[in-house]
Design an enzyme around this catalytic site. Sequence first.
Site, PDB file in Angstrom:
ATOM      1  CD  GLU A 100      71.151  21.999  71.547  1.00 24.23           C
ATOM      2  OE1 GLU A 100      70.604  22.603  72.504  1.00 24.23           O
ATOM      3  OE2 GLU A 100      72.071  21.193  71.704  1.00 24.23           O
ATOM      4  CG  ASP A 158      69.049  19.514  74.652  1.00 28.12           C
ATOM      5  OD1 ASP A 158      67.817  19.668  74.655  1.00 28.12           O
ATOM      6  OD2 ASP A 158      69.655  18.704  73.933  1.00 28.12           O
ATOM      7  CG  ASP A 174      73.305  19.199  76.797  1.00 32.42           C
ATOM      8  OD1 ASP A 174      73.316  20.353  76.306  1.00 32.42           O
ATOM      9  OD2 ASP A 174      73.103  18.176  76.133  1.00 32.42           O
ATOM     10  CG  ASP A 191      76.996  19.843  72.785  1.00 26.35           C
ATOM     11  OD1 ASP A 191      78.156  20.255  73.015  1.00 26.35           O
ATOM     12  OD2 ASP A 191      76.716  18.943  71.965  1.00 26.35           O
TER      13      ASP A 191
END
Length: 631
Positions: A422, A495, A497, A499
Amino acid sequence: MTDNSYRAESITVLKDLEAVVKRPAMYIGDVGSRGLHHLLVEVLDNSIDEALAGFCNLIKVIIHIDGSVTVIDNGRGIPVDIHPELKIPGVEVVMTILHSGGKFDNKSYKVSGGLHGVGISVVNALSNFLDVIVKRDGHIYQQRYEKGRKVSELQIIGDTLDLGTEITFLPNPEIFETTQFENEIIITRLKELAFLNKGLKIIFSDERTNITEEYFYEGGIISFVNHLNRNKNVLHKEPIYLNIDKLNTKIEVALQYNDGYQESVFSFVNNINTIEGGSHLSGFKTALTRVLNDYSLKNMNHKNGENLTGDDAREGLVAIISVRMHSPQFEGQTKTKLGNSNIKGIVDSNVYDGLSHFFEENPSTAKTIIFKAINAARAREAARKARELTRRKSVLDSGSLPGKLADCQEKDPSKSEVFIVEGDSAAGTGIASRDRKFQAIFPLRGKILNVEKARLDKIFNNEEITSLISALGCGIGEEFDSSKLRYHKIIILTDADSDGNHISTLLLTFFYRNMPKLIENGYLFIAQPPLYRVVKGTSTHYVKDDIKLQKLLKEIGSDKVIIQRFKGLGEMDSDELQETVMDLNKRILKKVIIEDAVYADQIFSILMGDEVEPRREFIFKHAINVKNLDV
Ligand code: 0RA
């Protein structure tokens, strides 16, 4: 004489169970989470057999605080009388001799082949202890085993008029990589069983979290279809239901269309989810396509060559097909493909007759369904044109690789891996830390298209996706060709998180919907980059979540440690990324499996479908389980 044969008997028993302990994977597939849960499935299957035979309508599953599990049923109870040849109680035969768990009669629809039905003795061999209680013949019997060996004789501990079996076992942590039972996996299977066996009540409780749930569906697979469609706009009010009983084979089908574009067809044989399909599923698909084409030709003045394909006929279809039969042969990679070839014809002709009859009686439903399929056919044609256009633009040409792919030198797919990363900055670190000999980096910019909502024609116009497809080389949908795949490890690296989670779920949806073979072949992985770096003195540790962090702090002591929490991959330097994600010896990869297609589909439709409300509910309910979801 008796003594001798008894001793000979106990020697074979020991040999049997020793073989299981020596090579557990041969009997339960693997010693990871999947194998662990297989133990429970094995015990459960025996209770389900009692339900199938009509002797049991209640099953309880209890997870205890110490990690042991109890399965209770109100079936006939495992026989306790002395086995005429083996001279030991029937229950002891079941617990200690391989493949003996099955019924001695041949009346029930007993499962055979593959990993299914290896027997309770396998569970016994792989457990620290196993306690069995049988209610039968007016008494309550009890016996205990440790690591497969009996530590007490079968004894009467009370009287009762009830019937049933209760088995409690604790998996041996020296054998299993994990001994943590996971509620989501168990509950999915229990619900599935309750749907497939109408009238059977299953009660699940988890004493670790004080959860108790009950599953009971009067409508059986009709309820199953309603459940799968519960967040969708359906095209006809009631699922179409067929119940066929031919030549000792029972076929149940329930189906209902929604206004979406995906197909969700799940097939079962003797309660086993046949993820890889097989002859029963082919028979069903052939019949459905034929009925739609024949009806539209005959009744809808629709002769202009718009032949409906199977894909057209199944757009927006939710269906369950459940077959009960003797001696099913399971084939395929995961032993979940029905091989018995005669079943195809039986299902085909009977489903054809049943559906034709239904269409004759319900012309308006028939027309709604056929209009939907005709629309799908037109969209398919549009998609083909879009694809051709894209191809002309040479994006999908197998010869040309997308410019942003940092490819590896190795050409042998089985030795190559690609990281889907990403964002450009993380991709930069990835390129700096990889071993370019065999590790490629594919940077993903921004969010990819939500494929659950989009038809193939739109998918082909999305540049992120087309370049991903050409990087992988294997094509998509009906043109998917595993032999052209350029990497046998496709690793999603995002990641930790919200997102990152979202992107990773979008990618999973994409692969699941368009390249399911890739998952079935075990080529798809999710990297587990660490969340914390813990430094104490001269030693550095990386841990992937809060639970592991607490565990580590207990081991090394919490004084004078420096703990750093990574917010994203961008915060790691290339050495750290190399050590934790790229290094074959140190990294942790999670293999993506379609162990339960129903569950995967549910997650995907809940998270990605049109309806906002259930999605919010899902995220809320699971927020505590999804670590680092910073919403
Ligand atoms: C062998 C024969 C019979 C039942 C069972 C095994 C049996 C096994 C398990 C395991 C868990 N629950 C179970 N319930 C039954 C048939 C007994 C008869 O004919 O009465």
